[in-house]
Enzyme design. Structure first.
Site, mmCIF file in Angstrom:
data_model
loop_
_atom_site.group_PDB
_atom_site.id
_atom_site.type_symbol
_atom_site.label_atom_id
_atom_site.label_comp_id
_atom_site.label_asym_id
_atom_site.label_seq_id
_atom_site.Cartn_x
_atom_site.Cartn_y
_atom_site.Cartn_z
ATOM 1 N N CYS A 102 -9.669 -5.628 -26.593
ATOM 2 C CA CYS A 102 -8.296 -5.065 -27.055
ATOM 3 C C CYS A 102 -7.331 -5.734 -26.571
ATOM 4 O O CYS A 102 -6.061 -5.558 -27.072
ATOM 5 C CB CYS A 102 -8.354 -3.588 -26.726
ATOM 6 S SG CYS A 102 -8.302 -3.392 -24.970
ATOM 7 N N CYS B 147 -13.143 0.483 -21.485
ATOM 8 C CA CYS B 147 -12.046 0.632 -20.458
ATOM 9 C C CYS B 147 -12.438 0.826 -19.086
ATOM 10 O O CYS B 147 -11.788 0.340 -18.115
ATOM 11 C CB CYS B 147 -11.104 1.813 -20.984
ATOM 12 S SG CYS B 147 -10.636 1.908 -22.706
HETATM 13 FE FE1 FES Z 1 -8.987 -1.385 -24.330
HETATM 14 FE FE2 FES Z 1 -8.582 0.950 -23.488
HETATM 15 S S1 FES Z 1 -8.680 0.310 -25.509
HETATM 16 S S2 FES Z 1 -8.617 -0.836 -22.252
#
Ligand code: FES
Length: 206
Positions: A34, A105
């Protein structure tokens, strides 16, 4: 997306957040999935090797903040060796779970903590920087989360072969052609491996 109350609490009131002045070690890592980032700062007692203080800064999502917060709670007061053994599953469990698409995450937070510890150990001459081998590739693949179920692709037995010859990293996957997450997984494998200068090319077969 359904978050536990514990995730919400840590997101709203993160623990040990902020920049540390004169840390003994620091690490910043980004998530290939992300683009979010976490920085971890450590103060370590040189004699006992206990983490006496830890802070984090987040540049990412709510789970990024919550997992950054929980790993500081889990690591403070532990020895470096104990803190190295904290897993992303433990971090997620301590938050009473994370949605499967947010498991990466937790991987990011734990990975950043481990890198900060490694940076401390290298700086103090306790270890030499590790060589790049097939094991390094295997360790990186354990950080690639299959988002549908929130487990890593090694545990899910999706990795059939790992090779590293003449700078070329080869990974054979067992993942169905019709799987909608296949391209994401392949992309994430490449992003995890291309940060190593030793890797000149990456071949993922599936
Ligand atoms: Fe990537 Fe949370 S969506 S660290």
């Amino acid at each position: 997306m359904q978050y536990s109350q514990t995730v919400i609490d840590h997101f709203m009131n993160p623990h040990n957040v902020g920049k540390m002045e004169k840390p003994d070690a620091v690490a910043t890592e980004g998530s290939p999935a992300c683009g979010d980032q976490v920085t971890v700062y450590l103060k370590v007692n040189d004699d006992t090797k206990i983490i006496e203080d830890i802070k984090f800064q987040s540049y990412g999502c709510a789970s990024n903040i919550a997992t950054g917060s929980i790993i500081t709670d889990l690591a403070i007061g532990k020895s470096l060796n104990e803190a190295k053994d904290i897993t992303w599953k433990e971090a997620a469990d301590a938050l009473d779970g994370l949605p499967p698409v947010k498991m990466h995450c937790s991987v990011l937070a734990v990975d950043t903590l481990r890198t900060a510890i490694q940076n401390y150990e290298i700086a103090k001459g306790l270890i030499t920087p590790p060589d790049f081998t097939k094991e390094t590739i295997a360790d990186e693949l354990k950080k690639v989360i299959y988002p549908q179920v929130g487990e890593d692709i090694v545990s899910l037995k999706m990795v059939k072969y790992i090779g590293f010859t003449d700078g070329v990293a080869t990974v054979d996957l067992d993942i169905p052609k019709f799987d909608t997450f296949r391209d994401n997984v392949v992309e994430e494998i490449k992003e995890h491996l291309e940060k190593y200068p030793q890797v000149m090319d990456i071949v993922v077969n599936y």
